[in-house]
Design a protein around this motif. Structure first.
Motif, PDB file in Angstrom:
ATOM      1  N   LEU A   1      24.845 -24.996 -39.090  1.00 39.21           N
ATOM      2  CA  LEU A   1      24.455 -25.237 -37.696  1.00 39.21           C
ATOM      3  C   LEU A   1      22.938 -25.368 -37.576  1.00 39.21           C
ATOM      4  O   LEU A   1      22.442 -26.200 -36.803  1.00 39.21           O
ATOM      5  CB  LEU A   1      24.948 -24.086 -36.817  1.00 39.21           C
ATOM      6  N   HIS A   2      22.217 -24.577 -38.351  1.00 35.50           N
ATOM      7  CA  HIS A   2      20.757 -24.648 -38.324  1.00 35.50           C
ATOM      8  C   HIS A   2      20.269 -26.006 -38.802  1.00 35.50           C
ATOM      9  O   HIS A   2      19.350 -26.605 -38.208  1.00 35.50           O
ATOM     10  CB  HIS A   2      20.172 -23.540 -39.199  1.00 35.50           C
ATOM     11  N   ASN A   3      20.878 -26.534 -39.846  1.00 30.88           N
ATOM     12  CA  ASN A   3      20.468 -27.841 -40.372  1.00 30.88           C
ATOM     13  C   ASN A   3      20.727 -28.947 -39.352  1.00 30.88           C
ATOM     14  O   ASN A   3      19.880 -29.823 -39.146  1.00 30.88           O
ATOM     15  CB  ASN A   3      21.211 -28.123 -41.674  1.00 30.88           C
ATOM     16  N   ARG A   4      21.885 -28.901 -38.704  1.00 31.71           N
ATOM     17  CA  ARG A   4      22.207 -29.947 -37.723  1.00 31.71           C
ATOM     18  C   ARG A   4      21.292 -29.850 -36.504  1.00 31.71           C
ATOM     19  O   ARG A   4      20.847 -30.865 -35.963  1.00 31.71           O
ATOM     20  CB  ARG A   4      23.670 -29.810 -37.295  1.00 31.71           C
ATOM     21  N   LEU A   5      21.005 -28.630 -36.087  1.00 30.63           N
ATOM     22  CA  LEU A   5      20.131 -28.455 -34.930  1.00 30.63           C
ATOM     23  C   LEU A   5      18.691 -28.812 -35.268  1.00 30.63           C
ATOM     24  O   LEU A   5      17.952 -29.341 -34.415  1.00 30.63           O
ATOM     25  CB  LEU A   5      20.212 -27.003 -34.439  1.00 30.63           C
ATOM     26  N   SER A   6      18.293 -28.576 -36.503  1.00 30.34           N
ATOM     27  CA  SER A   6      16.928 -28.935 -36.932  1.00 30.34           C
ATOM     28  C   SER A   6      16.723 -30.436 -36.905  1.00 30.34           C
ATOM     29  O   SER A   6      15.641 -30.930 -36.566  1.00 30.34           O
ATOM     30  CB  SER A   6      16.664 -28.393 -38.343  1.00 30.34           C
ATOM     31  N   ILE A   7      17.759 -31.183 -37.267  1.00 28.41           N
ATOM     32  CA  ILE A   7      17.664 -32.643 -37.225  1.00 28.41           C
ATOM     33  C   ILE A   7      17.429 -33.121 -35.801  1.00 28.41           C
ATOM     34  O   ILE A   7      16.594 -34.001 -35.545  1.00 28.41           O
ATOM     35  CB  ILE A   7      18.940 -33.276 -37.814  1.00 28.41           C
ATOM     36  N   LEU A   8      18.140 -32.512 -34.847  1.00 31.07           N
ATOM     37  CA  LEU A   8      17.923 -32.874 -33.444  1.00 31.07           C
ATOM     38  C   LEU A   8      16.531 -32.487 -32.992  1.00 31.07           C
ATOM     39  O   LEU A   8      15.838 -33.250 -32.312  1.00 31.07           O
ATOM     40  CB  LEU A   8      18.964 -32.184 -32.555  1.00 31.07           C
ATOM     41  N   PHE A   9      16.100 -31.293 -33.374  1.00 26.65           N
ATOM     42  CA  PHE A   9      14.805 -30.795 -32.943  1.00 26.65           C
ATOM     43  C   PHE A   9      13.667 -31.645 -33.503  1.00 26.65           C
ATOM     44  O   PHE A   9      12.633 -31.822 -32.854  1.00 26.65           O
ATOM     45  CB  PHE A   9      14.646 -29.340 -33.387  1.00 26.65           C
ATOM     46  N   SER A  10      13.854 -32.185 -34.701  1.00 31.98           N
ATOM     47  CA  SER A  10      12.809 -32.991 -35.330  1.00 31.98           C
ATOM     48  C   SER A  10      12.583 -34.312 -34.614  1.00 31.98           C
ATOM     49  O   SER A  10      11.544 -34.943 -34.775  1.00 31.98           O
ATOM     50  CB  SER A  10      13.163 -33.252 -36.802  1.00 31.98           C
TER      51      SER A  10
ATOM     52  N   SER B   1      15.752 -39.001 -24.651  1.00 30.72           N
ATOM     53  CA  SER B   1      16.291 -40.298 -24.241  1.00 30.72           C
ATOM     54  C   SER B   1      17.648 -40.574 -24.863  1.00 30.72           C
ATOM     55  O   SER B   1      18.098 -41.718 -24.863  1.00 30.72           O
ATOM     56  CB  SER B   1      15.303 -41.411 -24.626  1.00 30.72           C
ATOM     57  N   ARG B   2      18.290 -39.552 -25.400  1.00 34.73           N
ATOM     58  CA  ARG B   2      19.603 -39.706 -26.018  1.00 34.73           C
ATOM     59  C   ARG B   2      20.650 -38.926 -25.233  1.00 34.73           C
ATOM     60  O   ARG B   2      20.978 -37.788 -25.565  1.00 34.73           O
ATOM     61  CB  ARG B   2      19.559 -39.220 -27.473  1.00 34.73           C
ATOM     62  N   PRO B   3      21.201 -39.511 -24.168  1.00 31.84           N
ATOM     63  CA  PRO B   3      22.196 -38.788 -23.372  1.00 31.84           C
ATOM     64  C   PRO B   3      23.439 -38.429 -24.162  1.00 31.84           C
ATOM     65  O   PRO B   3      24.132 -37.476 -23.827  1.00 31.84           O
ATOM     66  CB  PRO B   3      22.516 -39.775 -22.235  1.00 31.84           C
ATOM     67  N   ASP B   4      23.722 -39.180 -25.220  1.00 32.03           N
ATOM     68  CA  ASP B   4      24.889 -38.852 -26.035  1.00 32.03           C
ATOM     69  C   ASP B   4      24.682 -37.560 -26.811  1.00 32.03           C
ATOM     70  O   ASP B   4      25.647 -36.911 -27.232  1.00 32.03           O
ATOM     71  CB  ASP B   4      25.186 -39.993 -27.006  1.00 32.03           C
ATOM     72  N   LEU B   5      23.409 -37.167 -27.011  1.00 29.44           N
ATOM     73  CA  LEU B   5      23.109 -35.945 -27.753  1.00 29.44           C
ATOM     74  C   LEU B   5      22.832 -34.752 -26.840  1.00 29.44           C
ATOM     75  O   LEU B   5      23.159 -33.618 -27.185  1.00 29.44           O
ATOM     76  CB  LEU B   5      21.898 -36.170 -28.671  1.00 29.44           C
ATOM     77  N   VAL B   6      22.224 -35.012 -25.682  1.00 28.26           N
ATOM     78  CA  VAL B   6      21.828 -33.905 -24.805  1.00 28.26           C
ATOM     79  C   VAL B   6      22.693 -33.799 -23.565  1.00 28.26           C
ATOM     80  O   VAL B   6      22.699 -32.748 -22.903  1.00 28.26           O
ATOM     81  CB  VAL B   6      20.345 -34.033 -24.389  1.00 28.26           C
TER      82      VAL B   6
ATOM     83  N   ILE C   1      15.103 -29.100 -22.713  1.00 31.19           N
ATOM     84  CA  ILE C   1      15.706 -29.466 -23.999  1.00 31.19           C
ATOM     85  C   ILE C   1      14.929 -28.845 -25.158  1.00 31.19           C
ATOM     86  O   ILE C   1      15.509 -28.231 -26.066  1.00 31.19           O
ATOM     87  CB  ILE C   1      15.750 -31.001 -24.149  1.00 31.19           C
ATOM     88  N   HIS C   2      13.614 -29.001 -25.123  1.00 37.23           N
ATOM     89  CA  HIS C   2      12.771 -28.469 -26.206  1.00 37.23           C
ATOM     90  C   HIS C   2      12.879 -26.942 -26.258  1.00 37.23           C
ATOM     91  O   HIS C   2      12.982 -26.359 -27.346  1.00 37.23           O
ATOM     92  CB  HIS C   2      11.325 -28.902 -25.987  1.00 37.23           C
ATOM     93  N   MET C   3      12.864 -26.295 -25.101  1.00 37.63           N
ATOM     94  CA  MET C   3      12.926 -24.835 -25.057  1.00 37.63           C
ATOM     95  C   MET C   3      14.259 -24.326 -25.604  1.00 37.63           C
ATOM     96  O   MET C   3      14.299 -23.386 -26.413  1.00 37.63           O
ATOM     97  CB  MET C   3      12.749 -24.357 -23.603  1.00 37.63           C
ATOM     98  N   LEU C   4      15.351 -24.949 -25.191  1.00 40.47           N
ATOM     99  CA  LEU C   4      16.673 -24.527 -25.654  1.00 40.47           C
ATOM    100  C   LEU C   4      16.806 -24.698 -27.164  1.00 40.47           C
ATOM    101  O   LEU C   4      17.287 -23.798 -27.870  1.00 40.47           O
ATOM    102  CB  LEU C   4      17.757 -25.338 -24.936  1.00 40.47           C
ATOM    103  N   THR C   5      16.361 -25.839 -27.663  1.00 41.55           N
ATOM    104  CA  THR C   5      16.470 -26.103 -29.098  1.00 41.55           C
ATOM    105  C   THR C   5      15.588 -25.164 -29.910  1.00 41.55           C
ATOM    106  O   THR C   5      16.011 -24.608 -30.932  1.00 41.55           O
ATOM    107  CB  THR C   5      16.076 -27.567 -29.390  1.00 41.55           C
TER     108      THR C   5
END
Length: 482
Positions: A377-386, A393-398, A406-410
């Motif tokens: 889960l950390h690896n997948r979330l890190s990819i989003l955070f990066s 601008s990705r409504p399919d992701l957020v 978004i930044h604070m939650l991630t």
């Protein structure tokens, strides 16, 4: 009685008594025609006011012309009206005797005592108007408190909920006896006093807190209200109040254990959706933190409660409110709920309470599995955070999660996962050392493990005072030493 100015209130006539310097209000019976300040004379307004006979010459009165006055004309400013009152008002209607509602003692130079102060005109028409207005205002003030102190927690979930916390607050009755509204007032008063460094305001908030606790106790003791959303909501807000202004060091732990008991008494099904889910989201991270500090398993790790998290995610996606970011955070919390239980089991082994080698082996496997799940889960979330700004601008992701959070939650979700993985690795090292026989002392946990894995009371207190919102977004893991 000498009446001057009159006014139709819709239920009667409000008139000023020039003799006694007081307002009077006459209530009328249902379906009775009422004449409000309408003179019987057909003369001009000047003659009617002077109470003399008018010659009624048109367009201007001759009497006014003779006196050198400008005739105001014959049009009357008031008219006949016919009205009825409701059944509820029927009991309050007076037959014919005027009722004095306000004295103007200042006109005669007299000072009125407190017992002589009567309600205002608005309160006479709507007796609860002031109370209702204050309750409505307090709800909006509570919204300001949430915006300042819990923006991440609130806005990360508010648009995804069926009923968010502010909608829940606005649904409450506008009465000062509502426990939830009273708890919100208490929290806002204490917080405002601390912010402005106003000792008197803080003391007032603490007095309100005591009343709030007494009201909460009454609700809990009543079988009809103990499981209500209002009772749990009031407990949650008073628990947060204890965090920001504790009556003694770590006093919030005593309160949070009571809130956890209320959640368990209501059962997992009550928190699958609706207001129940909103209340669970608002306090679940603090329940995990409480369990970690106590070294006890968290009830949220029980299968029925873990199933609620998964089912709620499915319902969220079915309503079109789901997102990859939201799912990753929920899955992470789903795994983190197991950490307090693993800590408790390792503690028992290190303290010599469990000596079964098979149990040790199973525990090592469980800890290893948790590290693996959280690392993925950390690896997948890190990819989003990066992705940074691109993620917004990705409504399919957020999904419906607002851009400002978004930044604070991630960020804090990643921090919470990191700290959980670090804790589990420490557990493995402790089990490994214990298994080799290098450390067989039953006081190992007390002397070593607790100091290296869990934060001290002082550090916990500072964390809560500095950022309860960050603690919530980290899924309760900020109680660990960094």
């Amino acid at each position: 009685m000498k009446l001057g100015i009159t006014m139709n209130t819709g239920r009667g006539v409000l008139a000023w008594d020039q003799t006694e310097n007081a307002f009077y209000c006459t209530y009328h019976l249902p379906n009775s025609p009422v004449m409000v300040g309408v003179p019987h004379s057909k003369g001009c307004q000047s003659c009617v006011r002077r109470r003399i006979k008018c010659d009624e010459r048109r367009p201007l009165c001759k009497r006014c012309e003779t006196r050198g006055l400008q005739c105001p004309g014959y049009e009357k400013p008031t008219r006949f009206c016919h009205f009825s009152i409701t059944q509820g008002d029927r009991q309050n209607a007076l037959q014919s005797r005027p009722r004095k509602i306000l004295r103007n003692d200042n006109v005669e130079g007299r000072s009125a005592s407190n017992k002589d102060v009567a309600p205002s005109f608005d309160e006479c028409v709507v007796p609860t108007l002031v109370q209702r207005s204050m309750c409505i205002q307090q709800k909006e003030v509570f919204g300001d408190f949430v915006d300042v102190n819990f923006p991440g927690l609130y806005y990360s979930w508010s648009s995804r909920m069926e009923v968010n916390f502010m909608e829940f607050m606005r649904q409450q009755s506008d009465t000062p006896t509502n426990a939830l509204v009273w708890a919100a007032s208490t929290l806002c008063t204490v917080n405002r006093g601390q912010r402005d460094q106003d000792r008197q305001q803080v003391d007032l908030g603490r007095a309100m807190y005591i009343r709030g606790i007494r009201t909460l106790i009454q609700l809990i003791q009543n079988p009809r209200t103990v499981k209500s959303d209002q009772t749990l909501g009031a407990a949650v807000l008073l628990g947060i109040c204890e965090m920001i202004d504790g009556s003694f060091e770590q006093s919030w732990l005593a309160h949070s254990s009571g809130i956890a008991a209320l959640f368990q008494h209501r059962g997992p099904e009550a928190h699958r959706d609706g207001v129940g889910r909103t209340l669970l989201i608002s306090f679940r991270a603090f329940i995990v933190a409480d369990s970690l500090l106590r070294g006890e398993p968290c009830f949220l790790a029980e299968p029925a409660w873990r199933a609620v998290i998964i089912q709620s995610m499915k319902q969220e996606n079915e309503r079109g409110k789901g997102s990859e970011l939201g799912d990753l955070v929920e899955f992470a919390f789903h795994e983190i709920t197991l950490c307090p239980g693993l800590v408790a089991r390792v503690r028992d082994i290190l303290a010599g309470k469990t000596i079964d080698p098979i149990q040790k082996k199973l525990l090592v496997g469980a800890v290893t599995t948790q590290i693996s799940n959280l690392s993925k889960l950390h690896n997948r979330l890190s990819i989003l955070f990066s992705q940074g700004i691109a993620l917004e601008s990705r409504p399919d992701l957020v999904g419906p999660i607002p851009r400002p959070v978004i930044h604070m939650l991630t960020k804090f979700s990643l921090q919470g996962i990191n700290m959980a993985i670090d804790l589990l690795n420490r557990l493995l090292r402790s089990l490994s050392v214990h298994q080799t026989g290098s450390i067989l002392d039953g006081n190992y946990y007390k002397q070593n493990f607790n100091q290296t894995c869990l934060a001290s009371d002082r550090i916990i207190g500072e964390k809560l005072m500095e950022g309860p919102d960050e603690l919530a977004l980290s899924m309760g893991m900020l109680v660990l030493k960094q």
